[in-house]
Write a protein that holds these residues in place. Structure first.
Motif, PDB file in Angstrom:
ATOM      1  N   THR A   1      -5.185   4.364  -4.638  1.00 60.66           N
ATOM      2  CA  THR A   1      -3.828   4.655  -4.156  1.00 60.66           C
ATOM      3  C   THR A   1      -2.997   5.259  -5.288  1.00 60.66           C
ATOM      4  OG1 THR A   1      -3.334   2.314  -4.512  1.00 60.66           O
ATOM      5  CG2 THR A   1      -3.701   3.022  -2.241  1.00 60.66           C
ATOM      6  N   ILE A   2      -3.551   6.304  -5.878  1.00 59.10           N
ATOM      7  CA  ILE A   2      -2.873   7.064  -6.927  1.00 59.10           C
ATOM      8  C   ILE A   2      -3.476   8.462  -6.953  1.00 59.10           C
ATOM      9  CG2 ILE A   2      -4.462   6.199  -8.707  1.00 59.10           C
ATOM     10  CD1 ILE A   2      -2.130   6.455 -10.725  1.00 59.10           C
ATOM     11  N   GLY A   3      -2.618   9.462  -7.130  1.00 57.61           N
ATOM     12  CA  GLY A   3      -3.117  10.816  -7.208  1.00 57.61           C
ATOM     13  C   GLY A   3      -2.046  11.835  -6.856  1.00 57.61           C
ATOM     14  N   PHE A   4      -2.401  13.087  -6.975  1.00 54.02           N
ATOM     15  CA  PHE A   4      -1.509  14.170  -6.593  1.00 54.02           C
ATOM     16  C   PHE A   4      -1.640  14.428  -5.086  1.00 54.02           C
ATOM     17  CE2 PHE A   4      -2.681  14.949 -11.056  1.00 54.02           C
ATOM     18  CZ  PHE A   4      -1.426  15.101 -11.639  1.00 54.02           C
ATOM     19  N   ASN A   5      -0.598  15.002  -4.498  1.00 54.94           N
ATOM     20  CA  ASN A   5      -0.620  15.377  -3.085  1.00 54.94           C
ATOM     21  C   ASN A   5      -1.133  14.242  -2.191  1.00 54.94           C
ATOM     22  OD1 ASN A   5       0.433  18.054  -3.343  1.00 54.94           O
ATOM     23  ND2 ASN A   5      -1.541  18.721  -4.139  1.00 54.94           N
ATOM     24  N   PRO A   6      -0.337  13.208  -2.011  1.00 55.04           N
ATOM     25  CA  PRO A   6      -0.780  11.988  -1.325  1.00 55.04           C
ATOM     26  C   PRO A   6      -1.224  12.173   0.118  1.00 55.04           C
ATOM     27  CG  PRO A   6       1.600  12.016  -1.544  1.00 55.04           C
ATOM     28  CD  PRO A   6       1.081  13.136  -2.393  1.00 55.04           C
ATOM     29  N   LEU A   7      -0.737  13.203   0.796  1.00 55.47           N
ATOM     30  CA  LEU A   7      -1.123  13.384   2.192  1.00 55.47           C
ATOM     31  C   LEU A   7      -2.594  13.759   2.334  1.00 55.47           C
ATOM     32  CD1 LEU A   7       2.042  15.193   3.609  1.00 55.47           C
ATOM     33  CD2 LEU A   7       1.493  12.758   3.597  1.00 55.47           C
TER      34      LEU A   7
ATOM     35  N   GLU B   1       0.801  -1.227   0.000  1.00 60.24           N
ATOM     36  CA  GLU B   1       0.000   0.000   0.000  1.00 60.24           C
ATOM     37  C   GLU B   1       0.834   1.277   0.000  1.00 60.24           C
ATOM     38  OE1 GLU B   1      -0.291  -1.643   4.337  1.00 60.24           O
ATOM     39  OE2 GLU B   1      -0.058  -2.422   2.288  1.00 60.24           O
ATOM     40  N   ASP B   2       2.144   1.150   0.112  1.00 63.35           N
ATOM     41  CA  ASP B   2       3.009   2.328   0.088  1.00 63.35           C
ATOM     42  C   ASP B   2       2.995   2.970  -1.297  1.00 63.35           C
ATOM     43  OD1 ASP B   2       3.784   2.001   2.722  1.00 63.35           O
ATOM     44  OD2 ASP B   2       5.526   0.782   2.207  1.00 63.35           O
ATOM     45  N   VAL B   3       3.083   4.305  -1.320  1.00 66.27           N
ATOM     46  CA  VAL B   3       3.058   5.017  -2.596  1.00 66.27           C
ATOM     47  C   VAL B   3       4.380   5.726  -2.847  1.00 66.27           C
ATOM     48  CG1 VAL B   3       0.561   5.291  -2.588  1.00 66.27           C
ATOM     49  CG2 VAL B   3       1.973   7.101  -1.604  1.00 66.27           C
TER      50      VAL B   3
ATOM     51  N   ILE C   1      12.149  15.259   1.706  1.00 64.92           N
ATOM     52  CA  ILE C   1      10.881  15.397   0.985  1.00 64.92           C
ATOM     53  C   ILE C   1      10.062  14.116   1.161  1.00 64.92           C
ATOM     54  CG2 ILE C   1       9.807  15.937  -1.216  1.00 64.92           C
ATOM     55  CD1 ILE C   1      12.561  17.077  -2.066  1.00 64.92           C
ATOM     56  N   LYS C   2       8.928  14.251   1.783  1.00 68.06           N
ATOM     57  CA  LYS C   2       8.059  13.101   2.069  1.00 68.06           C
ATOM     58  C   LYS C   2       6.604  13.557   2.021  1.00 68.06           C
ATOM     59  CE  LYS C   2       7.124   9.697   5.740  1.00 68.06           C
ATOM     60  NZ  LYS C   2       7.269   8.429   5.018  1.00 68.06           N
ATOM     61  N   GLY C   3       5.894  13.106   1.038  1.00 73.64           N
ATOM     62  CA  GLY C   3       4.494  13.499   0.889  1.00 73.64           C
ATOM     63  C   GLY C   3       4.301  14.702  -0.011  1.00 73.64           C
ATOM     64  N   TYR C   4       5.407  15.296  -0.440  1.00 79.65           N
ATOM     65  CA  TYR C   4       5.380  16.422  -1.382  1.00 79.65           C
ATOM     66  C   TYR C   4       6.245  16.048  -2.580  1.00 79.65           C
ATOM     67  CZ  TYR C   4       3.350  18.880   2.544  1.00 79.65           C
ATOM     68  OH  TYR C   4       2.529  19.244   3.581  1.00 79.65           O
ATOM     69  N   VAL C   5       5.877  16.553  -3.740  1.00 84.22           N
ATOM     70  CA  VAL C   5       6.548  16.137  -4.966  1.00 84.22           C
ATOM     71  C   VAL C   5       8.029  16.517  -4.958  1.00 84.22           C
ATOM     72  CG1 VAL C   5       5.867  18.234  -6.207  1.00 84.22           C
ATOM     73  CG2 VAL C   5       6.405  16.166  -7.493  1.00 84.22           C
ATOM     74  N   HIS C   6       8.848  15.644  -5.488  1.00 81.24           N
ATOM     75  CA  HIS C   6      10.285  15.872  -5.556  1.00 81.24           C
ATOM     76  C   HIS C   6      10.631  16.934  -6.594  1.00 81.24           C
ATOM     77  CE1 HIS C   6      14.380  14.931  -7.159  1.00 81.24           C
ATOM     78  NE2 HIS C   6      14.664  14.864  -5.876  1.00 81.24           N
ATOM     79  N   ASP C   7      10.009  16.880  -7.748  1.00 81.58           N
ATOM     80  CA  ASP C   7      10.305  17.791  -8.852  1.00 81.58           C
ATOM     81  C   ASP C   7       9.979  19.235  -8.464  1.00 81.58           C
ATOM     82  OD1 ASP C   7      10.677  18.016 -12.029  1.00 81.58           O
ATOM     83  OD2 ASP C   7       8.990  19.283 -11.432  1.00 81.58           O
ATOM     84  N   GLU C   8      10.963  20.128  -8.630  1.00 85.22           N
ATOM     85  CA  GLU C   8      10.784  21.505  -8.176  1.00 85.22           C
ATOM     86  C   GLU C   8       9.742  22.279  -8.989  1.00 85.22           C
ATOM     87  OE1 GLU C   8      15.060  20.333  -7.104  1.00 85.22           O
ATOM     88  OE2 GLU C   8      13.783  20.171  -8.892  1.00 85.22           O
ATOM     89  N   ALA C   9       9.680  22.030 -10.301  1.00 88.33           N
ATOM     90  CA  ALA C   9       8.690  22.724 -11.132  1.00 88.33           C
ATOM     91  C   ALA C   9       7.280  22.330 -10.716  1.00 88.33           C
ATOM     92  CB  ALA C   9       8.923  22.412 -12.606  1.00 88.33           C
TER      93      ALA C   9
END
Length: 433
Positions: free
Chosen positions: A267-273, A82-84, A295-303
């Motif tokens: 279990t897929i989508g933007f902003n997992p938190l 279940e981990d994303v 970075i945990k729960g927020y997107v890695h890519d800066e753009a």
């Protein structure tokens, strides 16, 4: 005698309900699982990544579904189904491209739609005539990326952001360089606490949306190469997102969620938190530069981060199980459990190589490769910077999903790429064994 034996064998296949095609698709699960186990065990031992998920399947079966290792190198949390994971550029196809396919199939968008006609901001700019087709095939001539976020930063000591030497002013490593320890945020645009109408872009950062005008202005003058030639660019998918949202009046995250709901995946989508617990989100990089945090729960890519984690180029999080449902839908010509999610002809159009005569093997949104002993003509999929991969072979009815966080603790770790890790596994599971 030999012909008689062959004829008898074929008759036996017919009466047993087995076709020659299904024999071709036979999959030795045990043999392939042993190989995959050995590959991931080796990858973990050599530090390719702290952990991973893998699924191998067909349009109606899952052959292998396994989890390996831990969330990070502290080895306190084992990887669970279940981990994303942060999908990085896999978001380009599992998000914006998937929505574009739906809209094209419903005649709500056309591949010849021009950017300037759809998004008013670009009407009188140098990129106004770019089409949705050019954006999806990365033939716009737009530069690969722009580090928008760096204009939100400065140093209080006036020295550069980075140094190749560790020192009192540059104590922390980021990627392959040391970071100035006096970095400050532009207070006109960045807040360390919530503000009205500001967009959360990290755990403790909020952005004034007025900054987006600057972003769009920079994109409008970013076509530095001749259009018609292939040049992979994150900016293309930022523009696809804008076209989709302008055409529909609906945000990309809502449009993707509609498709995911139809597929029955959650279990897929933007902003997992916003839809899963933090414990089930795999951490990515320790960012000592922009976010100043793990970075945990927020997107890695800066753009994607400056757009609040919802972007056309990155931002999706998922587990392998949810992605496997999308793969099965695509291999079933758009159908999943009796629902026609995407039109068959649209899938065919997006996953072929329409510019192959020009030596461009790219699909529409989808990654394709020049046919060789690893990738076949009709293979399609995508990879992600964080260490993610998925590919499908419709001829052999196979798909492979590999999710990892090779960027933890640093993006400088490129060991899995140097080993051709994902390509080796894709080649192996596509053999008829």
């Amino acid at each position: 005698m030999k012909n008689t034996v062959i004829r008898a064998f074929l008759i036996l296949l017919v009466f047993s309900g087995i076709s020659c095609r299904s024999v071709k698709k036979s999959f030795d699960t045990k043999k392939n699982e042993v190989y995959i186990d050995s590959m991931f065990t080796n990858g973990l031992e050599k530090g390719f990544f702290p952990g991973a998920q893998v699924i191998v399947g067909s349009k109606d079966s899952i052959f292998i579904s396994k989890n390996y290792g831990f969330h990070d190198y502290s080895k306190t949390e084992v990887v669970k189904a279940e981990d994303v994971y942060d999908l990085a550029s896999m978001s380009k196809v599992l998000g914006a491209t998937l929505v574009a396919m739906r809209l094209v199939g419903e005649n709500k968008m056309n591949l010849e739609d021009r950017l300037g006609d759809v998004v008013a901001f670009y009407k009188n700019t140098a990129i106004a005539d770019l089409t949705l087709f050019e954006l999806l095939t990365h033939t716009t001539g737009i530069k690969p990326s722009i580090t928008f976020y760096q204009s939100l930063l400065s140093t209080s000591n006036g020295l550069p952001f980075f140094s190749d030497q560790k020192s009192e002013n540059y104590p922390e490593l980021f990627d392959t360089m040391y970071v100035n320890n006096t970095i400050v945020y532009d207070e006109e645009y960045v807040s360390l606490e919530p503000k009205e109408n500001y967009i959360q872009i990290a755990k403790t950062l909020w952005l004034n949306p007025e900054f987006y005008t600057t972003v769009y202005e920079k994109i409008a003058v970013a076509n530095t190469n001749p259009s018609g030639k292939y040049l992979y660019s994150d900016l293309n998918l930022l523009l696809v997102k804008q076209m989709i949202e302008s055409k529909t009046g609906v945000k990309l995250d809502q449009l993707t969620k509609e498709i995911y709901n139809e597929l029955g995946i959650s279990t897929i989508g933007f902003n997992p938190l916003k839809w899963t617990v933090e414990q089930n989100v795999i951490p990515t990089e320790i960012d000592n530069f922009f976010r100043k945090d793990t970075i945990k729960g927020y997107v890695h890519d800066e753009a994607a981060a400056i757009f609040g984690g919802i972007s056309g180029n990155a931002g999706l999080f998922a587990n392998a199980t949810s992605i496997s449902v999308i793969c099965q839908m695509l291999l079933n010509k758009g159908n999943y459990q009796g629902k026609q999610i995407l039109k068959t002809k649209v899938i065919r159009e997006f996953t072929k190589s329409p510019l192959v005569k020009k030596g461009i093997y790219r699909g529409l949104g989808f990654d394709k490769r020049k046919p060789n002993d690893i990738y076949k003509k009709n293979d399609f999929g995508h990879t992600g910077y964080t260490g993610t991969f998925f590919f499908l072979n419709p001829d052999n009815d196979r798909f492979l999903i590999i999710l990892s966080n090779r960027v933890n603790p640093s993006r400088s770790n490129t060991l899995m790429y140097k080993d051709d890790f994902t390509a080796k596994i894709w080649k192996k599971i596509n053999k008829n064994n």
